[in-house]
Design an enzyme around this catalytic site. Structure first.
Site, short mmCIF file in Angstrom:
data_model
loop_
_atom_site.label_atom_id
_atom_site.label_comp_id
_atom_site.label_asym_id
_atom_site.label_seq_id
_atom_site.Cartn_x
_atom_site.Cartn_y
_atom_site.Cartn_z
N ASP A 1 -15.87 8.27 1.30
CA ASP A 1 -14.82 9.06 0.67
C ASP A 1 -15.47 10.13 -0.20
O ASP A 1 -16.61 9.97 -0.66
CB ASP A 1 -13.90 8.18 -0.19
CG ASP A 1 -12.70 8.95 -0.72
OD1 ASP A 1 -11.92 9.46 0.10
OD2 ASP A 1 -12.56 9.07 -1.95
N GLU B 1 -14.58 13.39 -3.30
CA GLU B 1 -13.67 14.10 -4.20
C GLU B 1 -14.16 15.54 -4.28
O GLU B 1 -15.36 15.81 -4.15
CB GLU B 1 -13.62 13.46 -5.58
CG GLU B 1 -13.20 11.99 -5.59
CD GLU B 1 -11.81 11.73 -5.06
OE1 GLU B 1 -11.01 12.69 -4.97
OE2 GLU B 1 -11.52 10.58 -4.71
N GLU C 1 -5.09 20.83 -10.68
CA GLU C 1 -4.38 19.88 -9.81
C GLU C 1 -5.33 18.81 -9.29
O GLU C 1 -4.96 17.63 -9.17
CB GLU C 1 -3.73 20.62 -8.64
CG GLU C 1 -2.59 21.53 -9.03
CD GLU C 1 -3.06 22.91 -9.47
OE1 GLU C 1 -4.30 23.11 -9.62
OE2 GLU C 1 -2.21 23.79 -9.68
N HIS D 1 -8.03 8.50 -8.24
CA HIS D 1 -8.92 8.47 -7.09
C HIS D 1 -10.37 8.49 -7.58
O HIS D 1 -10.70 9.15 -8.56
CB HIS D 1 -8.70 9.69 -6.20
CG HIS D 1 -7.41 9.66 -5.45
ND1 HIS D 1 -7.33 9.89 -4.10
CD2 HIS D 1 -6.15 9.41 -5.86
CE1 HIS D 1 -6.07 9.80 -3.71
NE2 HIS D 1 -5.33 9.52 -4.77
N ASP E 1 -12.60 4.17 -3.79
CA ASP E 1 -11.74 4.37 -2.63
C ASP E 1 -12.44 3.95 -1.34
O ASP E 1 -11.80 3.43 -0.42
CB ASP E 1 -11.31 5.83 -2.53
CG ASP E 1 -10.22 6.18 -3.54
OD1 ASP E 1 -9.83 5.28 -4.30
OD2 ASP E 1 -9.77 7.33 -3.56
#
Length: 251
Positions: A7, A9, A52, A158, A163
Site C-alpha cells: 500500500d 500514501e 484533502e 490510512h 493497511d
C-alpha cells in the site's frame, strides 16, 4: 509463491499533476504464510501535501520534511518487490504512482534501471477480486474487513504498513484462508531429507470414532439423488468411486 501485499500514501490523487509518494508499506508472504519481513518507508516528496490527502492519512509536510527522497530508497524498495506477485487494493492507483516515480528516477539517472512494475512483477488487484466476488456491494478495505470479520478498529487514518497488513488478512480470507501464521522454522513441520513430511502416529488409546449407518429411507433417498445426477449430467462420480471400492456404497 512469493507475494508482497503493498500500500502507498501520496500527496494527492494524480501523479500526472505532479503528486508524489510519501509512504510505502509492504508485507511479505510465501505460500500464503507471513514471513515476518516487511518494508516501510516515509518519503520526502519535495512538494506540499494537499489538505484533502492529509485528512485521509494524517501525514503532514512536517512529518516527511526530514525523510529521504525517493531516489535514496528506490533500489532497496525495488529489491524487496522485484519478481514477486504484488497484492494491492485498487492496484492501478499505487502502481501508477510507483511507475511514475521510477520513470522520473530513470530519467535523472540517464538509464532505465528500474521498472515498470508490470514488467517485473505480477499484480493482483484485490478491489477487482472483491467486485467479482461481491458485485453491487461496497468493496472498500473497511467494508471488506466488516464482511470478513477482520478487526480494523485500530485503523483511524490510512497508513501504508497498517493497511498492507490488514489487506493481507482480507486477501487470505477472500481466497480461502491461511494454513499457518508464519514460516518460523521452529514451528514448521519437521521434514525428511527427501522433503517428505514425517509420520505422525495416532495414540492407540484414543476413543474410537462412531460409525453412523444410514437407515433404509436414507439409502433410498440417496439412490433417488444419484438418479437425478445421472439424468442431468450423464454420469455420476459416485458410481466410479463405488466401482473402485467393489460395488459397495456404504463402508
Amino acid at each position: 509463491m512469493r507475494q508482497i501485499v503493498l500500500d502507498t500514501e501520496t500527496t494527492g490523487i494524480d501523479p500526472k499533476e505532479g503528486h508524489r509518494l510519501i509512504e510505502i508499506g509492504a508485507v511479505e508472504m510465501v505460500n500464503r504464510r507471513f514471513t515476518g519481513r516487511t518494508y516501510h518507508q516515509y518519503i520526502n516528496p519535495q512538494r506540499e501535501i494537499e489538505a484533502e490527502a492529509i485528512g485521509v492519512h494524517g501525514i503532514t509536510n512536517e512529518r516527511v520534511a526530514n525523510e529521504p527522497q525517493f531516489d535514496i530508497i528506490a533500489d532497496e524498495f525495488w529489491t524487496f518487490i522485484e519478481g514477486a506477485e504484488l497484492v494491492i487494493h485498487n492496484a492501478a492507483f499505487d502502481v501508477g504512482f510507483i511507475d511514475h516515480e521510477l520513470s522520473m528516477l530513470n530519467n535523472r539517472r540517464g538509464e532505465p534501471r528500474l521498472g515498470p512494475v508490470a514488467s517485473h512483477c505480477r499484480v493482483l488487484d484485490t478491489l477487482k477480486l472483491a467486485r467479482d466476488k461481491h458485485p453491487g456491494q461496497r468493496n472498500s478495505l473497511d467494508a471488506l474487513c466488516k464482511r470478513y470479520d477482520i478487526d480494523n478498529g485500530h485503523r483511524v487514518l490510512h497508513g501504508a504498513l497498517l493497511d498492507a497488513e490488514i489487506l493481507a488478512e482480507v486477501y487470505l480470507a477472500m481466497t480461502g484462508g491461511q494454513t499457518a501464521l508464519s514460516l518460523d522454522a521452529n514451528a514448521a513441520t519437521q521434514t525428511s531429507d527427501a522433503g517428505r513430511t514425517g509420520i505422525h502416529r495416532l495414540d492407540p488409546s484414543r476413543p474410537r470414532l462412531a460409525v453412523i449407518v444410514p437407515s433404509a429411507d436414507e439409502l433410498a433417498a440417496h439412490q433417488v439423488k444419484l438418479a437425478q445426477i445421472r439424468a442431468s449430467a450423464g454420469q455420476c462420480r459416485w458410481d466410479e468411486l463405488s466401482a473402485l471400492e467393489g460395488g459397495s456404497e456404504v463402508h
